[in-house]
Design an enzyme around this catalytic site. Structure first.
Site, PDB file in Angstrom:
ATOM      1  N   VAL A  66     -18.413  24.004  -3.802  1.00  0.00           N
ATOM      2  CA  VAL A  66     -19.505  24.787  -4.256  1.00  0.00           C
ATOM      3  C   VAL A  66     -20.538  24.441  -3.565  1.00  0.00           C
ATOM      4  O   VAL A  66     -20.893  23.254  -3.219  1.00  0.00           O
ATOM      5  CB  VAL A  66     -19.944  24.394  -5.880  1.00  0.00           C
ATOM      6  N   VAL A  90     -18.072  20.261 -10.563  1.00  0.00           N
ATOM      7  CA  VAL A  90     -18.448  20.330  -9.010  1.00  0.00           C
ATOM      8  C   VAL A  90     -19.682  21.206  -8.889  1.00  0.00           C
ATOM      9  O   VAL A  90     -20.477  20.723  -8.155  1.00  0.00           O
ATOM     10  CB  VAL A  90     -17.272  21.131  -8.507  1.00  0.00           C
ATOM     11  N   ALA A 111     -23.800  20.395  -1.853  1.00  0.00           N
ATOM     12  CA  ALA A 111     -22.491  20.873  -2.249  1.00  0.00           C
ATOM     13  C   ALA A 111     -21.576  19.995  -2.771  1.00  0.00           C
ATOM     14  O   ALA A 111     -22.182  18.777  -2.971  1.00  0.00           O
ATOM     15  CB  ALA A 111     -22.087  21.338  -0.777  1.00  0.00           C
ATOM     16  N   LYS A 112     -20.570  20.312  -3.252  1.00  0.00           N
ATOM     17  CA  LYS A 112     -19.438  19.197  -3.649  1.00  0.00           C
ATOM     18  C   LYS A 112     -18.141  20.025  -3.737  1.00  0.00           C
ATOM     19  O   LYS A 112     -18.187  21.276  -3.748  1.00  0.00           O
ATOM     20  CB  LYS A 112     -19.990  18.891  -5.162  1.00  0.00           C
ATOM     21  N   GLY A 113     -17.221  19.362  -3.817  1.00  0.00           N
ATOM     22  CA  GLY A 113     -15.761  19.925  -3.972  1.00  0.00           C
ATOM     23  C   GLY A 113     -15.033  18.720  -4.710  1.00  0.00           C
ATOM     24  O   GLY A 113     -15.340  18.013  -5.045  1.00  0.00           O
TER      25      GLY A 113
END
Ligand code: NAD
Length: 425
Positions: A66, A90, A111-113
């Site tokens: 994201v 996320v 962001a993150k995953g």
């Protein structure tokens, strides 16, 4: 703004992040037109990741990435391998990254995953296959100038090296700046692995300084004994000279009034994989751990562990939120009332050391010009000091909690960038 059950991001963590934003948006009187633009991620990607298990089966895992906002530069954020990962979680983590990067003055959106998997159930070969498959699927979505990946819970330097290798093989040349938190041998920076924990220790010492407390006479309790928890425990015990009287991981919690030998605990985890069966301290319940009487409490594991149920019972003088989102909004209301008893270092500042040194790693990678560990650590502390003093000044001046002040600074900076750039077309 409420999240309906049909929202693709519907998840307790996203609801929590949204509620935190609403409180700040009300406080800053942010225009209703801007609120959804600030909360909802710019882009999200969901992928399925099939891999061959060692027993010959093919198993499919779910993965996400994201990107929260693009107003200030590329996005930046870790990848989490954990069984509880959902798209909404996320998304929440990406939003927190945005406020964190803005608070510390980094030119990034959040962001993150994540992949929904318990990495401890995978062999090394399976972990490599899953890591490479995740990166492979993300190639159209990420890049050193669009979205830079880093480590988070359940991932480490080795996983980052596999990500970097997979991306580089696709490009045909080495692209170290696609990931941070990679080994120094492939372009990582000195001091990245320790950065988050070192930052936590620095900020705890700053808080003790303000409270005129002597570190060597203090006790600490740490929840989580992974990258962040272990480096923090080492720093508090052997650099600050504190007694670490409580320690836990997902397999159990332990107490020893005379202080736990952190080197011994690390050695034990190296051999046994976790703290389960650790006999150098007394087993206690996870809730008891958080409510132990201590000077410094450090949640360094997962979200939502300090809740409306236990916030009133915390017996610490400093709460250092090393984990992301450890405190629920209900607990926040209680802690805001207890501001005189508990000095809170909110997550978006407390664990920012990781992304700050990731930024240094990215800058060094782009320039192919590397700094030594002293330079990295000095710059880390200077960046944290700036954010810490801006936050405490704002909190004192406006008579608001540290979380409110930290979030307000981060949100204002993102808002200012979005407003300056306008809405196209
Ligand atoms: P990690 O995977 O290295 O370690 C996580 C630790 O938490 C492990 O010891 C695990 O057993 C423990 N744990 C998990 N569930 C638990 C539970 N219910 N109760 C007690 N312990 C539990 O992860 P990490 O990188 O140390 O990350 C920890 C936290 O710090 C996460 O919230 C992460 O988002 C945040 N964080 C990490 C970094 C980083 O640089 N690694 C940077 C910023 C924030």
């Amino acid at each position: 703004m409420s999240i309906s059950a049909h929202d693709i991001y519907a998840d307790p963590a996203f609801t929590m992040a949204t509620e935190q934003f609403r409180v700040i948006a009300d406080y800053l009187d942010i225009d209703a037109n801007m609120r959804a633009r600030m909360v909802y991620p710019k882009r999200a990607m969901a992928v399925t990741l099939p891999i061959h298990r060692d027993d010959g089966r093919i198993e499919v895992f779910n993965g996400y990435r994201v990107q929260h906002h693009l107003a200030l530069g590329p996005t930046k954020g870790g990848v989490r391998f954990h069984p509880g990962v959902t798209l909404g979680e996320v998304a929440a983590l990406s939003m927190w990254m945005s406020w964190k990067c803005a608070l510390t003055g980094l030119p990034y959106g959040g962001a993150k995953g994540g992949v929904t998997v318990d990495p401890r159930t995978l062999s090394l070969r399976e972990l490599e296959a899953l890591s490479r498959r995740y990166m492979q699927e993300m190639i159209p979505f990420v890049g050193p100038h669009t979205d830079i990946i880093g480590p988070d819970m359940g991932t480490n330097e080795q996983v980052m090296a596999w990500f970097m290798d997979t991306y580089s093989v696709y490009k045909g040349y080495a692209v170290p700046e696609i990931v941070t938190g990679k080994p120094v041998a492939v372009g990582g920076t000195a001091g990245r692995r320790e950065a988050t924990g070192r930052g936590v220790v620095y900020l705890i010492e700053r808080a003790l300084d303000i409270l005129k407390m002597q570190p060597s006479q203090c006790t600490a309790v740490i929840q989580g004994f992974g990258n962040v928890g272990a480096v923090t425990a080492q720093g508090l015990a052997y650099k600050s000279g504190m007694k670490v009287i409580g320690l836990s991981d997902e397999t159990g919690a332990f107490h020893r009034a005379a202080g736990i030998d952190i080197d011994l605990a690390e050695e034990y985890v190296k051999v046994h994989g976790s703290l389960a069966g650790f006999t150098e301290a007394d087993p206690i319940s996870p809730d008891e751990l958080l409510t132990l009487r201590c000077d410094v409490l450090v949640p360094a594991a997962i979200e939502a562990v300090i809740t409306g149920q236990n916030a009133g019972r915390l017996q610490c003088r400093i709460l250092a939120e090393a984990a992301n989102g450890p405190t629920t909004p209900e607990a926040d209301v209680i802690l805001a009332e207890r501001w005189n008893e508990i000095f809170m270092i909110p997550d978006i500042l407390c664990n920012a050391g990781g992304v700050i040194v990731s930024y240094f790693e990215w800058v060094q990678g782009i320039q192919s010009f590397f700094w030594n560990e002293t330079e990295v650590t000095d710059r880390l502390f200077r960046t944290l000091e700036q954010a810490f003093s801006t936050m405490t000044r704002r909190a004192r001046g406006a008579k608001i909690s540290h979380r409110m002040a930290a979030m307000a600074i981060g949100v204002e900076r993102v808002l200012a960038a979005k407003k300056s750039r306008g809405l196209f077309p």
